[in-house]
Design a protein around this motif. Sequence first.
Motif, PDB file in Angstrom:
ATOM      1  N   ILE A  23       0.827  -1.205   0.000  1.00  0.00           N
ATOM      2  CA  ILE A  23       0.000   0.000   0.000  1.00  0.00           C
ATOM      3  C   ILE A  23       0.869   1.265   0.000  1.00  0.00           C
ATOM      4  O   ILE A  23       0.552   2.243  -0.668  1.00  0.00           O
ATOM      5  N   ARG A  24       1.970   1.228   0.723  1.00  0.00           N
ATOM      6  CA  ARG A  24       2.845   2.411   0.798  1.00  0.00           C
ATOM      7  C   ARG A  24       3.511   2.721  -0.540  1.00  0.00           C
ATOM      8  O   ARG A  24       3.956   3.832  -0.760  1.00  0.00           O
ATOM      9  N   GLN A  25       3.610   1.732  -1.419  1.00  0.00           N
ATOM     10  CA  GLN A  25       4.273   1.932  -2.707  1.00  0.00           C
ATOM     11  C   GLN A  25       3.356   2.550  -3.756  1.00  0.00           C
ATOM     12  O   GLN A  25       3.835   2.966  -4.810  1.00  0.00           O
ATOM     13  N   ILE A  26       2.074   2.605  -3.489  1.00  0.00           N
ATOM     14  CA  ILE A  26       1.134   3.128  -4.477  1.00  0.00           C
ATOM     15  C   ILE A  26       1.310   4.635  -4.610  1.00  0.00           C
ATOM     16  O   ILE A  26       1.226   5.368  -3.629  1.00  0.00           O
ATOM     17  N   GLU A  27       1.562   5.070  -5.818  1.00  0.00           N
ATOM     18  CA  GLU A  27       1.705   6.496  -6.110  1.00  0.00           C
ATOM     19  C   GLU A  27       0.321   7.037  -6.465  1.00  0.00           C
ATOM     20  O   GLU A  27      -0.094   7.008  -7.624  1.00  0.00           O
ATOM     21  N   VAL A  28      -0.366   7.528  -5.460  1.00  0.00           N
ATOM     22  CA  VAL A  28      -1.775   7.900  -5.589  1.00  0.00           C
ATOM     23  C   VAL A  28      -1.983   8.985  -6.645  1.00  0.00           C
ATOM     24  O   VAL A  28      -2.907   8.893  -7.461  1.00  0.00           O
ATOM     25  N   ALA A  29      -1.162   9.999  -6.664  1.00  0.00           N
ATOM     26  CA  ALA A  29      -1.353  11.099  -7.612  1.00  0.00           C
ATOM     27  C   ALA A  29      -1.220  10.620  -9.058  1.00  0.00           C
ATOM     28  O   ALA A  29      -2.049  10.956  -9.911  1.00  0.00           O
ATOM     29  N   LYS A  30      -0.206   9.833  -9.323  1.00  0.00           N
ATOM     30  CA  LYS A  30       0.001   9.346 -10.692  1.00  0.00           C
ATOM     31  C   LYS A  30      -1.088   8.381 -11.119  1.00  0.00           C
ATOM     32  O   LYS A  30      -1.573   8.429 -12.252  1.00  0.00           O
ATOM     33  N   ILE A  31      -1.484   7.492 -10.214  1.00  0.00           N
ATOM     34  CA  ILE A  31      -2.532   6.532 -10.554  1.00  0.00           C
ATOM     35  C   ILE A  31      -3.866   7.246 -10.729  1.00  0.00           C
ATOM     36  O   ILE A  31      -4.635   6.925 -11.639  1.00  0.00           O
ATOM     37  N   SER A  32      -4.145   8.220  -9.894  1.00  0.00           N
ATOM     38  CA  SER A  32      -5.390   8.979 -10.023  1.00  0.00           C
ATOM     39  C   SER A  32      -5.452   9.695 -11.366  1.00  0.00           C
ATOM     40  O   SER A  32      -6.487   9.685 -12.036  1.00  0.00           O
ATOM     41  N   PHE A  33      -4.345  10.291 -11.761  1.00  0.00           N
ATOM     42  CA  PHE A  33      -4.297  10.963 -13.059  1.00  0.00           C
ATOM     43  C   PHE A  33      -4.537   9.965 -14.191  1.00  0.00           C
ATOM     44  O   PHE A  33      -5.331  10.216 -15.103  1.00  0.00           O
ATOM     45  N   ALA A  34      -3.874   8.817 -14.118  1.00  0.00           N
ATOM     46  CA  ALA A  34      -4.038   7.785 -15.150  1.00  0.00           C
ATOM     47  C   ALA A  34      -5.480   7.298 -15.216  1.00  0.00           C
ATOM     48  O   ALA A  34      -6.026   7.080 -16.304  1.00  0.00           O
ATOM     49  N   LEU A  35      -6.106   7.122 -14.046  1.00  0.00           N
ATOM     50  CA  LEU A  35      -7.485   6.635 -14.015  1.00  0.00           C
ATOM     51  C   LEU A  35      -8.460   7.660 -14.578  1.00  0.00           C
ATOM     52  O   LEU A  35      -9.375   7.306 -15.323  1.00  0.00           O
ATOM     53  N   VAL A  36      -8.280   8.904 -14.232  1.00  0.00           N
ATOM     54  CA  VAL A  36      -9.172   9.947 -14.740  1.00  0.00           C
ATOM     55  C   VAL A  36      -9.047  10.052 -16.261  1.00  0.00           C
ATOM     56  O   VAL A  36     -10.048  10.111 -16.979  1.00  0.00           O
ATOM     57  N   VAL A  37      -7.820  10.045 -16.749  1.00  0.00           N
ATOM     58  CA  VAL A  37      -7.621  10.152 -18.197  1.00  0.00           C
ATOM     59  C   VAL A  37      -8.183   8.932 -18.913  1.00  0.00           C
ATOM     60  O   VAL A  37      -8.898   9.052 -19.909  1.00  0.00           O
ATOM     61  N   ARG A  38      -7.887   7.748 -18.392  1.00  0.00           N
ATOM     62  CA  ARG A  38      -8.290   6.515 -19.087  1.00  0.00           C
ATOM     63  C   ARG A  38      -9.788   6.261 -19.017  1.00  0.00           C
ATOM     64  O   ARG A  38     -10.403   5.857 -20.001  1.00  0.00           O
ATOM     65  N   LEU A  39     -10.393   6.481 -17.875  1.00  0.00           N
ATOM     66  CA  LEU A  39     -11.793   6.097 -17.696  1.00  0.00           C
ATOM     67  C   LEU A  39     -12.788   7.230 -17.901  1.00  0.00           C
ATOM     68  O   LEU A  39     -13.984   6.974 -18.080  1.00  0.00           O
TER      69      LEU A  39
END
Length: 121
Positions: A23-39
Amino acid sequence: MIGDSSIPVIMLILGMQLATLHIRQIEVAKISFALVVRLMVSPLWALLLVYFMPIDLMAKKILIVLAAMPTAANTTLISVQFNTKPQLVSSATFFSTVLSLITLPIVLMLVQPPVMNLLAI
């Protein structure tokens, strides 16, 4: 014959990457950006683009739904092969697949006749 094993191998590699993710390794900002763009952004962009395409309505619907699909698992394989943040790519693939359970029904509802009649030129 070798090509038939590619999907199971990709799923195995994705599972191995997710098994080592903490859980500590998850880069929330980058993943959130990727999810918003993709979905979200991708289907909206597709909706805008297909409006101007001289193709039939069914093809427009298909293109919009394809744009709303989650991140493909083969991105994880490529990321592992070239050592370009495979943990980030694996977690983005996982979360986009989970969140697509919410976003895909919405997109499928939006490509039904009341909304899509606006695209019929």
